[in-house]
Design a protein around this motif. Sequence first.
Motif, PDB file in Angstrom:
ATOM      1  N   ALA A   1       0.833  -1.199   0.000  1.00 29.32           N
ATOM      2  CA  ALA A   1       0.000   0.000   0.000  1.00 29.32           C
ATOM      3  C   ALA A   1       0.868   1.250   0.000  1.00 29.32           C
ATOM      4  N   SER A   2       0.327   2.301  -0.602  1.00 21.16           N
ATOM      5  CA  SER A   2       1.062   3.550  -0.707  1.00 21.16           C
ATOM      6  C   SER A   2       0.132   4.721  -0.442  1.00 21.16           C
ATOM      7  N   ASP A   3       0.686   5.795   0.140  1.00 19.31           N
ATOM      8  CA  ASP A   3      -0.064   7.046   0.249  1.00 19.31           C
ATOM      9  C   ASP A   3      -0.246   7.646  -1.141  1.00 19.31           C
ATOM     10  N   ASP A   4      -1.194   8.543  -1.248  1.00 18.67           N
ATOM     11  CA  ASP A   4      -1.372   9.348  -2.453  1.00 18.67           C
ATOM     12  C   ASP A   4      -0.605  10.644  -2.242  1.00 18.67           C
ATOM     13  N   LEU A   5       0.259  11.003  -3.183  1.00 17.79           N
ATOM     14  CA  LEU A   5       1.096  12.201  -3.045  1.00 17.79           C
ATOM     15  C   LEU A   5       0.248  13.444  -2.787  1.00 17.79           C
ATOM     16  N   ALA A   6      -0.882  13.570  -3.443  1.00 20.70           N
ATOM     17  CA  ALA A   6      -1.717  14.758  -3.272  1.00 20.70           C
ATOM     18  C   ALA A   6      -2.186  14.915  -1.831  1.00 20.70           C
ATOM     19  N   ASP A   7      -2.346  13.797  -1.119  1.00 21.18           N
ATOM     20  CA  ASP A   7      -2.818  13.861   0.268  1.00 21.18           C
ATOM     21  C   ASP A   7      -1.789  14.481   1.204  1.00 21.18           C
ATOM     22  N   TRP A   8      -0.542  14.523   0.783  1.00 18.32           N
ATOM     23  CA  TRP A   8       0.493  15.125   1.627  1.00 18.32           C
ATOM     24  C   TRP A   8       0.409  16.649   1.641  1.00 18.32           C
ATOM     25  N   GLU A   9      -0.255  17.223   0.655  1.00 20.81           N
ATOM     26  CA  GLU A   9      -0.443  18.680   0.583  1.00 20.81           C
ATOM     27  C   GLU A   9       0.885  19.423   0.726  1.00 20.81           C
ATOM     28  N   LEU A  10       1.840  19.016  -0.082  1.00 22.62           N
ATOM     29  CA  LEU A  10       3.161  19.640  -0.041  1.00 22.62           C
ATOM     30  C   LEU A  10       3.167  21.023  -0.693  1.00 22.62           C
ATOM     31  N   ARG A  11       2.184  21.281  -1.539  1.00 26.51           N
ATOM     32  CA  ARG A  11       2.138  22.566  -2.241  1.00 26.51           C
ATOM     33  C   ARG A  11       0.989  23.415  -1.704  1.00 26.51           C
ATOM     34  N   PRO A  12       1.225  24.734  -1.586  1.00 28.39           N
ATOM     35  CA  PRO A  12       0.189  25.620  -1.042  1.00 28.39           C
ATOM     36  C   PRO A  12      -0.961  25.798  -2.029  1.00 28.39           C
ATOM     37  N   THR A  13      -2.153  26.028  -1.475  1.00 27.67           N
ATOM     38  CA  THR A  13      -3.321  26.227  -2.337  1.00 27.67           C
ATOM     39  C   THR A  13      -4.082  27.505  -1.989  1.00 27.67           C
ATOM     40  N   ALA A  14      -4.279  27.774  -0.725  1.00 24.60           N
ATOM     41  CA  ALA A  14      -5.098  28.921  -0.340  1.00 24.60           C
ATOM     42  C   ALA A  14      -4.410  29.716   0.776  1.00 24.60           C
ATOM     43  N   PRO A  15      -3.600  30.728   0.413  1.00 26.10           N
ATOM     44  CA  PRO A  15      -3.287  31.159  -0.952  1.00 26.10           C
ATOM     45  C   PRO A  15      -2.110  30.358  -1.515  1.00 26.10           C
ATOM     46  N   ASP A  16      -1.956  30.394  -2.825  1.00 24.10           N
ATOM     47  CA  ASP A  16      -0.812  29.757  -3.475  1.00 24.10           C
ATOM     48  C   ASP A  16       0.305  30.797  -3.600  1.00 24.10           C
ATOM     49  N   TRP A  17       1.216  30.791  -2.624  1.00 25.96           N
ATOM     50  CA  TRP A  17       2.300  31.772  -2.629  1.00 25.96           C
ATOM     51  C   TRP A  17       3.474  31.328  -3.500  1.00 25.96           C
ATOM     52  N   ALA A  18       3.341  30.194  -4.175  1.00 26.59           N
ATOM     53  CA  ALA A  18       4.463  29.656  -4.953  1.00 26.59           C
ATOM     54  C   ALA A  18       4.248  29.764  -6.458  1.00 26.59           C
ATOM     55  N   THR A  19       3.388  30.674  -6.898  1.00 29.25           N
ATOM     56  CA  THR A  19       3.096  30.745  -8.332  1.00 29.25           C
ATOM     57  C   THR A  19       4.327  31.081  -9.166  1.00 29.25           C
ATOM     58  N   GLY A  20       5.309  31.756  -8.573  1.00 27.27           N
ATOM     59  CA  GLY A  20       6.512  32.122  -9.320  1.00 27.27           C
ATOM     60  C   GLY A  20       7.625  31.098  -9.259  1.00 27.27           C
ATOM     61  N   PHE A  21       7.420  30.000  -8.509  1.00 27.25           N
ATOM     62  CA  PHE A  21       8.487  29.023  -8.335  1.00 27.25           C
ATOM     63  C   PHE A  21       8.850  28.322  -9.643  1.00 27.25           C
ATOM     64  N   HIS A  22       7.900  28.227 -10.577  1.00 27.49           N
ATOM     65  CA  HIS A  22       8.187  27.540 -11.837  1.00 27.49           C
ATOM     66  C   HIS A  22       9.298  28.234 -12.609  1.00 27.49           C
ATOM     67  N   GLU A  23       9.493  29.528 -12.343  1.00 23.83           N
ATOM     68  CA  GLU A  23      10.565  30.243 -13.025  1.00 23.83           C
ATOM     69  C   GLU A  23      11.941  29.754 -12.572  1.00 23.83           C
ATOM     70  N   THR A  24      12.017  29.197 -11.374  1.00 18.66           N
ATOM     71  CA  THR A  24      13.289  28.668 -10.874  1.00 18.66           C
ATOM     72  C   THR A  24      13.699  27.420 -11.637  1.00 18.66           C
ATOM     73  N   GLY A  25      12.732  26.653 -12.065  1.00 18.74           N
ATOM     74  CA  GLY A  25      13.029  25.428 -12.815  1.00 18.74           C
ATOM     75  C   GLY A  25      11.921  24.417 -12.638  1.00 18.74           C
ATOM     76  N   THR A  26      12.006  23.357 -13.398  1.00 23.28           N
ATOM     77  CA  THR A  26      11.033  22.270 -13.327  1.00 23.28           C
ATOM     78  C   THR A  26      11.665  21.101 -12.581  1.00 23.28           C
ATOM     79  N   PRO A  27      11.040  20.613 -11.519  1.00 21.49           N
ATOM     80  CA  PRO A  27      11.613  19.483 -10.787  1.00 21.49           C
ATOM     81  C   PRO A  27      11.664  18.215 -11.632  1.00 21.49           C
TER      82      PRO A  27
END
Length: 460
Positions: A173-199
């Motif tokens: 069995a495995s967790d679902d990555l989305a359930d970890w909520e590693l990325r912000p949503t409300a508010p999403d303060w990381a909208t500019g992080f994509h400019e740093t690069g793509t993981p």
Amino acid sequence: MTAPRIVWLRRDLRLADQPAFCSAAAQGPVIPVYILDDERAGDRKLGGASRWWLHGSLEALERSLAGHGLRLILRRGDCVRHLLALVQETGASGIDAIRHYEPWWREAEQELADQADLQLHEGNYLAPPGLVTTGAGTPFKIYTPFARALTRLLPLRDPLTVPELTPVEAWPASDDLADWELRPTAPDWATGFHETGTPGETAAQAQLEDFLDRAEDYGEERNKPSADGSSRLSPHLHWGEISPTQVWHALEQHHGTGSETYRGEIVWRDYAQNVIHQFPRYPEESYREAFARFPWRNPDRDDAAAADLKAWQRGRTGYPIVDAGMRQLWAMGWMHNRVRMIAASFLIKHLLIDWRQGEHWFWDTLVDADYANNGVNWQWVSGSGVDSNMFPRIMAPLSQSEKFGAADYIRRWVPELAGLSDADVHDPADAKRPASYPAKRIGHKEARERALAAYRTVKG
């Protein structure tokens, strides 16, 4: 069927040049596992920016593994407990992992090795910490002789190709990555992080190719905040989406000062690990005992110091180059390397705030926040480290800004000053400073004199 091997992943999220995958694949089917262990890390649990990058890196690894018929098993909690449970659930013969040197990982590795067949491999650095020693057989403390000794040995090996990976018949069995909520949503303060690069590993290889096209000019361009001269490889190296061995071999095809300069920075990364291998609490404690007497201004007890720290964090110090860097950090989860030094020096020497306050802020806001690099770099700037700049060498942010042509960089990140000329934007006079931009928290001359007076108390 042959018993499977578990591959325990941490900051080594790739398939190529990944010794743990190679070892496990040679012994049987492979079960890749990543465990989000905030408990063991304690106050060193991943910061918000790091969690954002981790999410993308794990997504990319899941896609890569699926191409080989494998799944990535995700669990959350104590890593030793989960790994031992997985060995029991799957009948695995043991665990393969790349060795890590942060103190909480060393503790976990020892605890796990006492209860299971744990095979540790080197793979995150050019050479294992402790391999390069002085003529007397002791670890190096100073960078320059360490770099000379290490460089003479390199490269230690060729990069490893992706092994043939065999899946298991039944997946745990495995967790679902989305359930970890590693990325912000409300508010999403990381909208500019994509400019740093793509993981991810694929993006890391593409970034390396892009850098190789620019490597010849790196020696000069890396110091110009307004130019796109940085390698942008630091998050990929930190998360192990590409190995330093892969980068080193790629740079061997490119001769010149730029490539040599970047090789030195890869060696510095090894040096930082060498330091925390000797002094595990280095990012928490000043190496030089005299700095225990340093009269830092304490934001917890001094309202003025607290206001200064907040102004630095928000990019509101009145020094445009510092403010541009701190705003870039908040927007992108990354900051230009030259500006990192300027901003760190300003906090320590202009504001007289303990370097650990800055180190902790960077830990939370950098996508490439690294326990060793972060601690070693902050102690280098503060003058408190085993090998560091002298405290009285105080960077002048205004002249640094002009010297390295930061005008366009400032205009982008401090839009209040976008209308000022090159002559004015580095240090706007009061008559030209917009009302929306703050006055200096402290003048440079006054700050320098105060810092030197404080340092004299350390010197006795």
